[in-house]
Design a protein around this motif. Structure first.
Motif, mmCIF file in Angstrom:
data_model
loop_
_atom_site.group_PDB
_atom_site.id
_atom_site.type_symbol
_atom_site.label_atom_id
_atom_site.label_comp_id
_atom_site.label_asym_id
_atom_site.label_seq_id
_atom_site.Cartn_x
_atom_site.Cartn_y
_atom_site.Cartn_z
ATOM 1 N N ALA A 2 0.826 -1.208 0.000
ATOM 2 C CA ALA A 2 0.000 0.000 0.000
ATOM 3 C C ALA A 2 0.857 1.254 0.000
ATOM 4 C CB ALA A 2 -0.925 -0.004 1.205
ATOM 5 N N ARG A 3 2.099 1.138 0.522
ATOM 6 C CA ARG A 3 2.993 2.294 0.553
ATOM 7 C C ARG A 3 4.435 1.828 0.353
ATOM 8 N NH1 ARG A 3 2.708 5.881 4.798
ATOM 9 N NH2 ARG A 3 0.449 5.934 4.715
ATOM 10 N N VAL A 4 5.186 2.610 -0.396
ATOM 11 C CA VAL A 4 6.595 2.292 -0.659
ATOM 12 C C VAL A 4 7.384 3.600 -0.676
ATOM 13 C CG1 VAL A 4 6.180 0.217 -2.027
ATOM 14 C CG2 VAL A 4 6.273 2.445 -3.151
ATOM 15 N N ALA A 5 8.707 3.483 -0.743
ATOM 16 C CA ALA A 5 9.554 4.654 -0.946
ATOM 17 C C ALA A 5 9.578 4.963 -2.443
ATOM 18 C CB ALA A 5 10.964 4.368 -0.451
ATOM 19 N N ALA A 6 9.650 6.246 -2.786
ATOM 20 C CA ALA A 6 9.672 6.641 -4.200
ATOM 21 C C ALA A 6 10.870 5.990 -4.887
ATOM 22 C CB ALA A 6 9.750 8.150 -4.327
ATOM 23 N N GLY A 7 10.647 5.437 -6.066
ATOM 24 C CA GLY A 7 11.730 4.793 -6.813
ATOM 25 C C GLY A 7 11.899 3.318 -6.501
ATOM 26 N N ALA B 244 7.073 -3.735 -10.851
ATOM 27 C CA ALA B 244 6.834 -2.376 -11.347
ATOM 28 C C ALA B 244 7.648 -1.380 -10.544
ATOM 29 C CB ALA B 244 5.352 -2.028 -11.249
ATOM 30 N N LEU B 245 8.126 -0.388 -11.231
ATOM 31 C CA LEU B 245 8.850 0.720 -10.611
ATOM 32 C C LEU B 245 7.814 1.774 -10.209
ATOM 33 C CD1 LEU B 245 11.749 1.983 -10.232
ATOM 34 C CD2 LEU B 245 11.389 3.058 -12.453
ATOM 35 N N ALA C 58 3.644 8.736 -5.847
ATOM 36 C CA ALA C 58 2.350 8.238 -5.394
ATOM 37 C C ALA C 58 1.386 8.244 -6.576
ATOM 38 C CB ALA C 58 1.807 9.131 -4.276
ATOM 39 N N GLY C 59 0.412 7.368 -6.538
ATOM 40 C CA GLY C 59 -0.535 7.365 -7.640
ATOM 41 C C GLY C 59 -1.405 6.130 -7.663
ATOM 42 N N GLU C 60 -1.868 5.808 -8.876
ATOM 43 C CA GLU C 60 -2.885 4.790 -9.016
ATOM 44 C C GLU C 60 -2.509 3.777 -10.097
ATOM 45 O OE1 GLU C 60 -7.397 5.633 -8.537
ATOM 46 O OE2 GLU C 60 -6.960 5.723 -10.675
ATOM 47 N N ILE D 279 3.445 7.069 -1.008
ATOM 48 C CA ILE D 279 4.890 7.151 -0.836
ATOM 49 C C ILE D 279 5.192 7.448 0.638
ATOM 50 C CG2 ILE D 279 6.936 8.502 -1.453
ATOM 51 C CD1 ILE D 279 5.899 6.672 -3.694
ATOM 52 N N THR D 280 6.098 6.690 1.205
ATOM 53 C CA THR D 280 6.428 6.885 2.621
ATOM 54 C C THR D 280 7.440 8.026 2.769
ATOM 55 O OG1 THR D 280 8.122 5.196 2.394
ATOM 56 C CG2 THR D 280 6.021 4.519 3.310
#
Lengths: 138, 109
Positions: free
Chosen positions: B13-18, B80-81, B85-87, B108-109
């Motif tokens: 549900a949430r990750v670090a950008a990149g 997927a990279l 944040a998005g959909e 994005i965390t």
């Protein structure tokens, strides 16, 4: 219309050809690959195909294909009713380029993964799998 | 696809950008291959999901053409990279003309 001896011979030849069907199925696979590559012969490269060496049930066989840098990846079988399994177009957000899925197999045969790279060249990997029960009848 | 059957999607549900994430996607569908015979010996006509796509904020992740050799209840796992944040949008296209679409947000965390 008269049924001549020549007609009988032609029929016999047709029957012989039909009895060699597994052979022509394998070439159907080669033909499908040639259509995908536009006639180019795929070489060796960084592409890996992983699946069990032997399965009882052909109706759901896990297959993992990894081809880092691939733009398109296509999976083929040598002796299914049709050679194509799936074709994957990877987008800019696909990283790394790989696909795990489950496939149907009608009998023991080979699976071939062919990838198109960004430079337009093709690479392939090939694995054999033994199948006890036809996955298309389940 | 049977209407009302929601596809199952597994992803963070949430990750670090990149970050690169693994997405697991399962759709419930018989994927009638057109090869199977019913009890009376008649061929059951082909009816499969013939295409699956996944995009993130409009950019393609994968676009897969499916053939009858894909097993019942088609399952895909891919990476997927996630640049922001998005959909994620997931779409399935049936032989019968049906389109099933579902989305999943990621933060994005």
């Amino acid at each position: 219309m008269k049924f001549t001896r020549r007609d009988a011979l032609t029929l016999g030849l047709g029957a012989t050809a039909a009895s060699l069907l597994p052979f022509s199925a394998a070439s159907a696979c080669e033909d499908a690959i040639a259509v995908f590559t536009g006639g180019q012969e795929p070489g060796e490269g960084d592409i890996s195909l992983r699946l069990p060496a032997s399965v009882k049930d052909g109706s759901s066989v896990p297959v993992l294909a990894e081809a880092p840098g691939a733009v398109v990846l296509a999976l083929f079988t040598t002796h299914n009713p049709a050679p194509q399994i799936a074709t994957v177009h990877f987008g800019p957000l696909s990283e790394p380029q790989s696909l795990l899925t489950r496939i149907r197999l009608s009998r023991s045969q080979d699976i071939v993964a062919v990838a198109r790279l960004a430079d337009g060249s093709y690479i392939r990997d090939r694995k054999s799998v033994k199948v006890t029960v036809n996955g298309f009848n389940i | 696809m049977t209407p009302g059957v929601k596809p199952h999607i597994q992803m963070p549900a949430r990750v670090a950008a990149g970050d690169v994430i693994t997405i697991k996607v399962l759709a419930m569908h018989d994927m009638e291959s057109g090869q199977r015979q019913d009890g009376a010996g008649n061929i059951v006509p082909r009816s499969i999901l013939n295409r699956f796509t996944c995009a993130f904020n409009g950019a393609r992740v994968v676009d897969i053409q499916l053939e009858p050799a894909i097993a019942r209840n088609p399952y895909f796992q891919f990476s997927a990279l996630v640049p922001e944040a998005g959909e994620f949008t997931f779409s399935w296209y049936g032989d019968d003309g049906s389109v099933i679409e579902t989305t999943k947000h990621i933060q994005i965390t």
